[in-house]
Design a protein around this motif. Structure first.
Motif, short mmCIF file in Angstrom:
data_model
loop_
_atom_site.label_atom_id
_atom_site.label_comp_id
_atom_site.label_asym_id
_atom_site.label_seq_id
_atom_site.Cartn_x
_atom_site.Cartn_y
_atom_site.Cartn_z
N THR A 197 0.84 -1.21 0.00
CA THR A 197 0.00 0.00 0.00
C THR A 197 0.88 1.26 0.00
O THR A 197 0.59 2.22 -0.72
CB THR A 197 -0.97 -0.01 1.20
OG1 THR A 197 -1.62 -1.29 1.23
CG2 THR A 197 -2.02 1.07 1.08
N GLU B 152 -5.08 -5.40 -2.01
CA GLU B 152 -5.93 -6.39 -1.35
C GLU B 152 -6.58 -7.33 -2.37
O GLU B 152 -6.91 -8.47 -2.04
CB GLU B 152 -7.00 -5.70 -0.50
CG GLU B 152 -6.56 -5.29 0.91
CD GLU B 152 -5.63 -4.09 1.00
OE1 GLU B 152 -5.38 -3.43 -0.03
OE2 GLU B 152 -5.13 -3.81 2.11
N PHE C 69 -10.02 -3.23 3.52
CA PHE C 69 -9.59 -1.86 3.21
C PHE C 69 -10.46 -1.18 2.17
O PHE C 69 -10.35 0.00 1.96
CB PHE C 69 -8.13 -1.93 2.73
CG PHE C 69 -7.41 -0.63 2.48
CD1 PHE C 69 -7.45 0.42 3.39
CD2 PHE C 69 -6.65 -0.46 1.32
CE1 PHE C 69 -6.75 1.60 3.15
CE2 PHE C 69 -5.95 0.71 1.07
CZ PHE C 69 -6.01 1.74 1.99
N ARG D 67 -5.80 4.35 6.16
CA ARG D 67 -4.73 3.40 6.45
C ARG D 67 -5.05 2.54 7.66
O ARG D 67 -5.63 3.02 8.63
CB ARG D 67 -3.40 4.15 6.65
CG ARG D 67 -2.95 4.94 5.41
CD ARG D 67 -2.86 4.10 4.14
NE ARG D 67 -2.02 2.92 4.26
CZ ARG D 67 -0.71 2.89 4.01
NH1 ARG D 67 -0.10 4.00 3.63
NH2 ARG D 67 -0.03 1.77 4.13
N1 ASP Z 1 -3.25 -2.25 3.28
C1 ASP Z 1 -3.88 -1.15 3.97
C2 ASP Z 1 -2.82 -0.27 4.63
O1 ASP Z 1 -1.63 -0.56 4.55
C3 ASP Z 1 -4.91 -1.58 4.95
C4 ASP Z 1 -4.42 -2.41 6.12
O2 ASP Z 1 -3.30 -2.93 6.11
O3 ASP Z 1 -5.18 -2.54 7.06
O4 ASP Z 1 -3.16 0.73 5.21
#
Ligand code: ASP
Ligand code: ADP
Ligand code: MG
Length: 417
Positions: free
Chosen positions: A47, A74, A136, A151
């Motif tokens: 991300t 995701e 997410f 996030r």
């Molecule tokens: N992949 C997203 C993030 O890094 C959501 C999560 O990890 O919960 O914010």
């Protein structure tokens, strides 16, 4: 038989080998006869990479396109986990937010979940199919556009799905085996808690403990979802995980369920606030409004506020804003300089907010005084203070973060023996 939601974070699905490990955790629960919905994050670092690509393309970019891009991490892990499960002989199907759907408002980049439609996955539970849901992300139904939840938002997806399908439990699998008295990476002597009250977890999360996204705790509290934080890095086939006993982890629960509670439960810290100080502001009625209304109009959240006693009709006002809004805050105040008539604006971004949290503070005096005393003995200067019924926060120089967290952790008797 129970109905479970199992959520796996970024480090737990960081590569194909770990995804296989996750699949074994899922297989264990399926073989125990449970109905399982899994929620996954993107592979760790993914991300961040996607967010960086958006910024690299254009610093100011369309939030709808940001969501289209960052939600993709995701999509990959949900598909991979479904394949890994199928490869182990478990019936599984991946689901994107728009396919269920998980409907949200249109606050792109920080959307709130309005509803989770679990009908189809519940129907398929009857045939023993595992649902693997991309965390997410959701969809704003009226516009048909993809959204993301902010996030750390997969935690919130998991709790919302658990509420939506009336799961008996929501297990949050991560890279630590529960919620600790403070971040165990900063204080090795931090202790794991067996239970923590919703309200305390809410404060811990909103004051910087990123083990759970704040919104997930709010949802768990409102919908009474039994949320259990545990490690994915244990052997999925360990005999103790197959017996009825409780695995190591932390249950987020009602205050009443906690038998013995300490005055202070934990210490949290947040590096993402900046300090703004306005010097020599004329001290007359209406001045606070003239400072803070322009900030509110610019959608800037103000957190800690300190105003000095005035001398010769002038005062200083200090407050904190999110670091990402620091420059905008200074511009908003510069615009009203002539109206307010202050001398100067100063600011600092190399600050950290450290918070002491505990429901027991409601009925115990002197908790704050001990923190101030301990910090002063270490020569740590406090720039601003704010308190509420169950927490005390101090703003200090970022260079002292670890020293201050460790000092407060031991002062309140939280260190493990
Ligand atoms: N992949 C997203 C993030 O890094 C959501 C999560 O990890 O919960 O914010
Ligand atoms: P995931 O990718 O599984 O969602 P996160 O990185 O978002 O995991 O959250 C887990 C991390 O939260 C831990 O590795 C730990 O460093 C950090 N953390 C901060 N405060 C705490 C705390 N009080 N208890 C446990 N972990 C904490
Ligand atoms: Mg997380």
């Amino acid at each position: 038989m129970a109905r479970l939601v199992m959520k796996f974070g970024g480090t737990s699905v960081a590569n194909v080998e770990r995804i296989r490990n996750v699949a074994r955790h899922v297989k264990r629960e399926v073989e125990a006869g449970h109905q399982v919905a899994v929620v996954v994050s993107a592979m760790s670092g993914k991300t961040n990479e996607l967010v960086a690509w958006c910024r690299e393309t254009a610093v100011l970019h369309d939030a709808r396109e940001y969501d289209a891009i960052v939600a993709s991490g995701e999509q990959v892990t949900s598909g991979l986990l479904a394949i890994a499960l199928q490869d182990m002989g478990i019936s599984a199907r991946s689901w994107q937010g728009w396919q269920l759907p998980i409907s949200t408002d249109d606050a792109h980049g920080a959307a709130r979940i309005l509803d989770v439609n679990g009908e189809e996955i519940i129907k398929r539970f009857e045939d023993g199919e595992v649902a693997v849901i991309a965390g997410f992300q959701g969809m704003h139904l009226p516009s048909g556009r993809l959204t993301t939840l902010g996030r750390g938002g997969s935690d919130t997806s998991a709790v919302a799905v658990a509420a939506g399908i009336k799961a008996d439990r929501c297990d949050i699998y991560t890279d630590v085996d529960g919620v600790y008295t403070t971040d165990p990476r900063i204080v090795p002597k931090a202790k794991r808690m067996d239970k923590i009250a919703f309200e305390e977890m809410l404060e811990m999360a909103s004051l910087g403990a990123k083990v759970l996204q704040v919104r997930s705790v709010e949802l768990a509290m409102v919908h009474k979802v039994r949320t259990f934080v545990r490690s994915s890095f244990t052997d999925p086939d360990a005999p103790e995980l197959k017996t009825a006993g409780d695995p190591p982890g932390t249950l987020i629960c009602d205050e009443e369920e906690i038998v013995e509670s300490e005055v202070v439960t934990g210490i949290a810290f947040a590096r993402d606030e900046a300090q703004v100080s306005i010097r020599r502001v004329p001290d007359k009625p209406g001045i606070a409004a003239r400072v803070f209304v322009p900030l509110a109009e610019a959608n800037i959240n103000v957190d800690m506020i300190v105003q000095n006693i005035s001398a010769e009709g002038f005062t200083d006002i200090t407050f904190t804003v999110p670091t990402t809004d620091f420059e905008r805050a200074k511009v908003a105040l510069a615009d009203v300089h002539d109206d307010i008539g202050y001398e100067s604006i100063e600011g600092a971004t190399d600050v950290v907010k450290i918070s002491v949290i505990g429901i027991g503070m409601r009925s115990h005096a002197g908790v704050a005084a001990r923190a101030f005393q301990a910090l002063s003995e270490r020569g740590i200067n406090i720039r601003a203070i704010s308190t509420s019924e169950i927490k005390i926060s101090v703003l200090i120089d970022a260079a002292y973060t670890e020293l201050a967290v460790r000092t407060l952790h031991s002062v309140y008797g939280l260190d493990a023996a």
